[in-house]
Write a protein that holds these residues in place. Sequence first.
Motif, PDB file in Angstrom:
ATOM      1  N   ARG A   1      37.543  39.453  25.944  1.00 19.49           N
ATOM      2  CA  ARG A   1      38.575  39.219  26.962  1.00 19.49           C
ATOM      3  C   ARG A   1      39.641  38.235  26.459  1.00 19.49           C
TER       4      ARG A   1
ATOM      5  N   CYS B   1      40.374  45.256  27.872  1.00 19.68           N
ATOM      6  CA  CYS B   1      40.883  43.894  28.055  1.00 19.68           C
ATOM      7  C   CYS B   1      42.338  43.863  28.508  1.00 19.68           C
ATOM      8  N   GLY B   2      43.153  44.765  27.966  1.00 20.15           N
ATOM      9  CA  GLY B   2      44.572  44.781  28.322  1.00 20.15           C
ATOM     10  C   GLY B   2      45.358  43.624  27.751  1.00 20.15           C
ATOM     11  N   HIS B   3      44.762  42.847  26.822  1.00 24.90           N
ATOM     12  CA  HIS B   3      45.421  41.639  26.342  1.00 24.90           C
ATOM     13  C   HIS B   3      46.599  41.926  25.420  1.00 24.90           C
TER      14      HIS B   3
ATOM     15  N   THR C   1      48.481  44.716  25.554  1.00 25.98           N
ATOM     16  CA  THR C   1      49.510  45.214  26.465  1.00 25.98           C
ATOM     17  C   THR C   1      50.220  44.056  27.149  1.00 25.98           C
ATOM     18  N   GLU C   2      49.469  43.094  27.632  1.00 32.52           N
ATOM     19  CA  GLU C   2      50.052  41.946  28.330  1.00 32.52           C
ATOM     20  C   GLU C   2      50.933  41.128  27.402  1.00 32.52           C
TER      21      GLU C   2
ATOM     22  N   ALA D   1      40.965  47.471  32.483  1.00 33.77           N
ATOM     23  CA  ALA D   1      42.239  46.883  32.072  1.00 33.77           C
ATOM     24  C   ALA D   1      43.164  46.696  33.272  1.00 33.77           C
ATOM     25  N   ARG D   2      43.186  47.673  34.172  1.00 32.84           N
ATOM     26  CA  ARG D   2      44.008  47.535  35.377  1.00 32.84           C
ATOM     27  C   ARG D   2      43.543  46.369  36.235  1.00 32.84           C
TER      28      ARG D   2
ATOM     29  N   GLU E   1      41.912  43.661  35.081  1.00 34.37           N
ATOM     30  CA  GLU E   1      42.138  42.419  34.346  1.00 34.37           C
ATOM     31  C   GLU E   1      43.614  42.027  34.326  1.00 34.37           C
ATOM     32  N   LYS E   2      44.478  43.000  34.161  1.00 33.11           N
ATOM     33  CA  LYS E   2      45.918  42.740  34.008  1.00 33.11           C
ATOM     34  C   LYS E   2      46.689  43.564  35.040  1.00 33.11           C
TER      35      LYS E   2
ATOM     36  N   CYS F   1      50.309  44.840  34.525  1.00 29.50           N
ATOM     37  CA  CYS F   1      50.627  45.756  33.431  1.00 29.50           C
ATOM     38  C   CYS F   1      50.271  47.185  33.817  1.00 29.50           C
TER      39      CYS F   1
END
Length: 228
Positions: free
Chosen positions: A36, A70-72, A74-75, A97-98, A100-101, A104
């Motif tokens: 994460r 994680c989407g990290h 993308t963020e 991911a949705r 978490e972030k 985004c």
Amino acid sequence: MPGRAADALPMPLPGSAADVVRAWDARADLYLRLFRDELDGKPFDREVLDAFAGRVTGGGRVYDAGCGPCGHVTELLAAHGLDVLGIDLSPRCVALARREKPGCRFAVMDQRDIAGERLDGLVSYYSLHDQPRSGLPATLTSWAAALRPGGQLLIVAKEGTGDGVIDDPLGSGLRVYWAEFTEYGLRAAAGAAGFRIDACTVREAYGDEIPTRRIYLAATREALTAPR
């Protein structure tokens, strides 16, 4: 009779799209717990991602291919003002991911089949190791067809010669497809697909990473050649 082994669903072909979904739906939650906040401890990776964002025109349309749960990445790219969509084959990864972030955008999509898009950039952050190395030329050709001339590509991959089914290095207990790459192999495949190689750097693993060197390849989609 129900419950017989013969009635069990067959395992998908190793390295296929269905196999990626099987593996990542099953281990997405574990991966999220482990990674994460991984970019907090990877200054070189953040620098490379920041540099990629700087090469893409402000507001440029970018895919984070194989974004994971994680989407990290993308963020981070979105924070640079890019129009980023994180894509992943695994519905569970996209759902996490949705969550978490929430600021985004994410979508279930096959990174190997995006040729119809019109992108300014694409990042593949450790997303190639789920497929056989033999599929690399087709994947890069799809990415080249999705990027406009001058579009930016960043590939981050683990170095090595492994290419097959192994016990999951993340410790999930699953058997997963695992492919590694060489700098020469990535350069050659990207060049053949229509990319100009701008930089290729290799770093040693950090102390808390799988002990394999990392390859960072930055490239530009070359102008399309007019037919004769």
